[in-house]
Scaffold this active site. Structure first.
Site, PDB file in Angstrom:
ATOM      1  N   CYS A 157       0.824  -1.211   0.000  1.00 17.73           N
ATOM      2  CA  CYS A 157       0.000   0.000   0.000  1.00 17.73           C
ATOM      3  C   CYS A 157       0.858   1.262   0.000  1.00 17.73           C
ATOM      4  O   CYS A 157       0.620   2.177  -0.797  1.00 17.73           O
ATOM      5  CB  CYS A 157      -0.957  -0.024   1.179  1.00 17.73           C
ATOM      6  SG  CYS A 157      -0.194  -0.392   2.783  1.00 17.73           S
ATOM      7  N   TYR A 158       1.853   1.324   0.872  1.00 21.15           N
ATOM      8  CA  TYR A 158       2.734   2.497   0.887  1.00 21.15           C
ATOM      9  C   TYR A 158       3.491   2.648  -0.431  1.00 21.15           C
ATOM     10  O   TYR A 158       3.587   3.764  -0.969  1.00 21.15           O
ATOM     11  CB  TYR A 158       3.730   2.399   2.043  1.00 21.15           C
ATOM     12  CG  TYR A 158       3.179   2.706   3.416  1.00 21.15           C
ATOM     13  CD1 TYR A 158       2.573   3.919   3.696  1.00 21.15           C
ATOM     14  CD2 TYR A 158       3.307   1.785   4.453  1.00 21.15           C
ATOM     15  CE1 TYR A 158       2.100   4.212   4.975  1.00 21.15           C
ATOM     16  CE2 TYR A 158       2.833   2.060   5.727  1.00 21.15           C
ATOM     17  CZ  TYR A 158       2.229   3.280   5.985  1.00 21.15           C
ATOM     18  OH  TYR A 158       1.754   3.562   7.249  1.00 21.15           O
TER      19      TYR A 158
END
Length: 353
Positions: A157-158
């Protein structure tokens, strides 16, 4: 197409079930769990009442067994694996040999160097021979490489939030390679559904903290993809923070611009990269990304500014960590590798308020 999910009781697994229930070309045929063997899915998650009747007879009315043996998985077109690192790679070759396309939402195939994986994840990679076969599944940047493949490494996600902002600008040489700083914040669902003291309500509510400082496992993934974009090895300072909300990622990125590069140059690069991308939004001047713009959707939002005093670009990227940051992007990748319209099952917009 018959589709299955292993790790169906985690947050990303549940999100996959939600999204796939709205996909017109999908039959959700199998759900498996390594920790909730034999449970009835709709009893655990009543929002999916009626789901069991559509599952493959081989999986029964509940979840597949927790052993995760290849024999437990019926014949499928696509298998999503939403498992902790180390639990997918050793079984993947068996599934591929059976003609099942595999989309791994974990970390097992994101890093191309097995030694780097072992250094950061502290386990030996169980299937290094498959690493060259895996394609990194960020469609807006690598669509042509993804289409038609059988093994996809769904990004973290990051990294998704970071790469969407930085990679096009580094490819064009508009930013300097040194001194990249990524300051990112995530909702608590990004930590997964496992029980941990730091994720308890009383620990998180009305609190805001950094974690994984100079040691977060998404760091080598970010560096690998940015090195490819820049054409030269680079390092980043990446610091994640936990925010007392459930969903969302907001990444604020600092980078020195190449001499002579203007704000208009940076935005033109983004526009060129994303003008045909349904899920990407470069916001008008003065409007800055918010996590709620993306809540529950596969959409991402970008904005930037150059600080005239420092010559440093400030890039801001926002998305839903469970959708574009995980399960929505996995469905997007499934559509690509199976020759379906890329937006199929993903047309919903963000929820507000």
């Amino acid at each position: 197409m018959k589709v299955g999910i292993i790790g169906a009781t985690g947050y990303t697994g549940q999100e996959l079930v939600r999204l796939l229930q709205n996909h017109p070309e999908i039959e959700l045929a199998y759900l498996g769990s390594s920790s909730n063997s034999g449970a009835v899915y709709e009893e655990m998650f009543p929002q999916f009442s009626g789901l069991s009747s559509s599952l493959d007879a081989g999986s029964g009315p509940g979840l597949g067994t927790g052993k995760l043996d290849d024999e437990q998985v019926p014949d499928l077109d696509v298998l999503f694996c939403a498992l902790p690192h180390g639990l997918t790679a050793g079984r993947t070759a068996q599934w591929l040999n059976r003609g099942i396309k595999v989309i791994d939402l974990g970390a097992d195939f994101r890093l191309k160097d097995g030694a780097v994986y072992e250094a950061w994840y502290k386990v030996q990679h169980p299937a290094q021979e498959l690493l060259p076969e895996a394609v990194y599944g960020l469609p807006e940047l690598y669509r042509d490489k993804i289409a038609g493949k059988t093994l996809v490494a769904n990004p973290g996600c990051y990294p998704t939030a970071t790469l969407l902002a930085l990679a096009p600008l580094l490819r064009k040489g508009l930013l300097q390679k040194d001194g990249l700083i990524i300051d990112a914040k995530s909702g608590v669902s990004g930590a997964g559904r496992g029980v941990a003291l730091g994720n308890h309500f009383s620990e998180v509510n009305e609190n805001f903290k950094a974690y994984g400082v100079a040691s977060h496992r998404h760091t080598p993934e970010i560096e690998q993809q940015l090195t490819e974009a820049a054409g030269a090895e680079l390092l980043v300072n990446f610091t994640p923070h936990l925010v007392p909300m459930i969903r969302g990622i907001l990444a604020t990125i600092y980078a020195q611009v190449t001499p002579g590069v203007t704000e208009a140059d940076l935005k033109a690069c983004w526009q060129e990269q994303y003008e045909e991308e349904e899920f990407m939004h470069i916001l008008p001047e003065g409007i800055w990304p918010q996590t709620k713009f993306a809540l529950g959707s596969n959409h991402s939002f970008l904005q930037l500014k150059i600080d005239p005093r420092t010559g440093r670009a400030i890039l801001v990227s926002a998305l839903d960590n469970l959708v574009k940051g995980a399960s929505g992007q996995a469905v997007q990748n499934m559509n690509l590798i199976c020759g379906l319209p890329e937006n199929m099952g993903l047309k919903m917009r963000g929820l507000w308020p």
